[in-house]
Scaffold this motif. Structure first.
Motif, PDB file in Angstrom:
ATOM      1  N   SER A   9       0.651  31.542  28.645  1.00  0.00           N
ATOM      2  CA  SER A   9      -0.262  32.558  28.118  1.00  0.00           C
ATOM      3  C   SER A   9      -0.380  33.725  29.095  1.00  0.00           C
ATOM      4  CB  SER A   9      -1.631  31.941  27.821  1.00  0.00           C
ATOM      5  OG  SER A   9      -2.642  32.460  28.655  1.00  0.00           O
ATOM      6  N   VAL A  10      -0.407  34.927  28.522  1.00  0.00           N
ATOM      7  CA  VAL A  10      -0.477  36.150  29.328  1.00  0.00           C
ATOM      8  C   VAL A  10      -1.617  36.076  30.340  1.00  0.00           C
ATOM      9  CG1 VAL A  10      -1.119  38.601  29.195  1.00  0.00           C
ATOM     10  CG2 VAL A  10       0.545  37.669  27.588  1.00  0.00           C
ATOM     11  N   HIS A  11      -2.803  35.715  29.862  1.00  0.00           N
ATOM     12  CA  HIS A  11      -3.974  35.819  30.733  1.00  0.00           C
ATOM     13  C   HIS A  11      -4.097  34.626  31.674  1.00  0.00           C
ATOM     14  CE1 HIS A  11      -4.692  38.662  27.443  1.00  0.00           C
ATOM     15  NE2 HIS A  11      -5.127  39.404  28.437  1.00  0.00           N
ATOM     16  N   THR A  12      -3.634  33.442  31.231  1.00  0.00           N
ATOM     17  CA  THR A  12      -3.634  32.291  32.136  1.00  0.00           C
ATOM     18  C   THR A  12      -2.678  32.555  33.291  1.00  0.00           C
ATOM     19  OG1 THR A  12      -4.073  30.854  30.255  1.00  0.00           O
ATOM     20  CG2 THR A  12      -3.332  29.784  32.278  1.00  0.00           C
ATOM     21  N   ARG A  13      -1.510  33.126  32.982  1.00  0.00           N
ATOM     22  CA  ARG A  13      -0.522  33.395  34.047  1.00  0.00           C
ATOM     23  C   ARG A  13      -1.102  34.303  35.124  1.00  0.00           C
ATOM     24  NH1 ARG A  13       2.861  35.521  31.216  1.00  0.00           N
ATOM     25  NH2 ARG A  13       4.068  33.687  30.598  1.00  0.00           N
ATOM     26  N   LYS A  14      -1.896  35.298  34.730  1.00  0.00           N
ATOM     27  CA  LYS A  14      -2.509  36.186  35.737  1.00  0.00           C
ATOM     28  C   LYS A  14      -3.275  35.360  36.774  1.00  0.00           C
ATOM     29  CE  LYS A  14      -4.988  39.745  34.304  1.00  0.00           C
ATOM     30  NZ  LYS A  14      -6.006  40.373  33.408  1.00  0.00           N
ATOM     31  N   VAL A  15      -4.034  34.391  36.281  1.00  0.00           N
ATOM     32  CA  VAL A  15      -4.876  33.585  37.182  1.00  0.00           C
ATOM     33  C   VAL A  15      -4.030  32.598  37.989  1.00  0.00           C
ATOM     34  CG1 VAL A  15      -6.680  31.820  37.181  1.00  0.00           C
ATOM     35  CG2 VAL A  15      -6.957  33.906  35.829  1.00  0.00           C
ATOM     36  N   LEU A  16      -3.037  32.006  37.342  1.00  0.00           N
ATOM     37  CA  LEU A  16      -2.171  31.055  38.064  1.00  0.00           C
ATOM     38  C   LEU A  16      -1.437  31.765  39.200  1.00  0.00           C
ATOM     39  CD1 LEU A  16      -0.686  29.047  35.036  1.00  0.00           C
ATOM     40  CD2 LEU A  16      -2.313  28.196  36.727  1.00  0.00           C
ATOM     41  N   VAL A  17      -0.940  32.961  38.915  1.00  0.00           N
ATOM     42  CA  VAL A  17      -0.198  33.697  39.953  1.00  0.00           C
ATOM     43  C   VAL A  17      -1.155  34.144  41.057  1.00  0.00           C
ATOM     44  CG1 VAL A  17       1.181  35.774  40.410  1.00  0.00           C
ATOM     45  CG2 VAL A  17       1.675  34.382  38.401  1.00  0.00           C
ATOM     46  N   ALA A  18      -2.346  34.586  40.685  1.00  0.00           N
ATOM     47  CA  ALA A  18      -3.332  34.999  41.703  1.00  0.00           C
ATOM     48  C   ALA A  18      -3.688  33.810  42.597  1.00  0.00           C
ATOM     49  CB  ALA A  18      -4.587  35.561  41.029  1.00  0.00           C
ATOM     50  N   ALA A  19      -3.871  32.638  42.010  1.00  0.00           N
ATOM     51  CA  ALA A  19      -4.218  31.446  42.802  1.00  0.00           C
ATOM     52  C   ALA A  19      -3.070  31.097  43.754  1.00  0.00           C
ATOM     53  CB  ALA A  19      -4.539  30.275  41.877  1.00  0.00           C
TER      54      ALA A  19
END
Ligand SMILES: N[C@@H](CCC(=O)N[C@@H](CS)C(=O)NCC(=O)O)C(=O)O
Length: 223
Positions: A9-19
């Motif tokens: 998911s577009v928005h989940t990936r943002k958080v996974l990459v940030a983490a």
């Protein structure tokens, strides 16, 4: 930290990459809201919008990728994903919000919904006119705007920021859907390729590969 969502998911990936970038240890709890009955019974307590991603950090629950990244930024300041300079901060926050509408709402979401969710999951007919409008009108308009910003390595201030996470994450799903940035947008093509080649994104993409393959999406643009 527990992250609820699905890696493609577009928005989940943002958080996974940030983490990953910030070295925050996390467990992924897979939640796929578009699959009926998939989210846990207390899902609305975790994500009031019903959307992914959401987190639970030692009992603190938060939804929305932008809110989560702002939270993580305070708790784990390095590497910064929100620029220190006031103008650059404004530009990065703007581009993150812009990506949520001009790229996600107008381009990725209508294609994903009509090409994948409706026919394959909900057993409903696809709205081809919505796909055509996204591909032929909304995408070139959004890509033209990005091209006009002449992105090189990063969109804002010479460093990776939330703006790049948001834009690149949308472009990845656009490619999974079998679409490509055409030759009218050479700077954007190069910018996207550069990010695909980055080690952190490469690791995130490797993790999401099984989900992408299972859905029969297009992986041919990756190495
Ligand atoms: N502004 C939200 C948008 C979240 C969002 O739209 N998530 C999508 C997946 S990328 C979703 O949950 N879709 C499920 C649905 O539409 O039911 C954020 O940044 O987290």
């Amino acid at each position: 930290m527990k992250i609820y969502g699905v890696p493609l998911s577009v928005h989940t990936r943002k958080v996974l990459v940030a983490a990953r970038l910030k070295g925050v240890p996390f467990d992924l709890d897979v939640v796929i809201p578009v699959v009926p009955d998939n989210p846990p019974a207390n899902w609305r307590d975790i994500s009031p919008t019903g959307l992914i991603p959401a987190i639970d950090d030692g009992g603190f629950r938060l939804a929305d990728s932008t809110a989560i990244i702002h939270y993580m930024e305070r708790k784990h300041p390095t590497p910064a994903l929100l620029p220190a300079d006031s103008k650059e901060l404004g530009a990065a926050v703007f581009l993150d919000a812009w990506a949520g509408s001009a790229l996600f709402r107008n381009v990725v979401h209508p294609i994903f919904h009509n090409q994948v969710v409706n026919p394959n999951i909900r057993k409903l007919p696809a709205d081809q006119a919505a796909i055509d409008a996204a591909v032929n009108e909304a995408a070139p308009e959004a890509f033209g705007y990005l091209e006009s910003r002449a992105p090189e390595a990063f969109l804002v201030g010479g460093e990776l920021s939330i703006a790049d996470l948001a834009v690149v994450s949308n472009l990845i799903v656009f490619h999974y859907l079998g679409r490509r940035i055409d030759d009218r947008f050479p700077k954007l093509q190069t910018y996207f390729r550069r990010h695909l080649d980055s080690p952190v994104l490469g690791a995130a993409l490797a993790d999401e590969r099984p989900y992408v393959a299972q859905m029969g999406l297009d992986l041919s643009f990756i190495g």
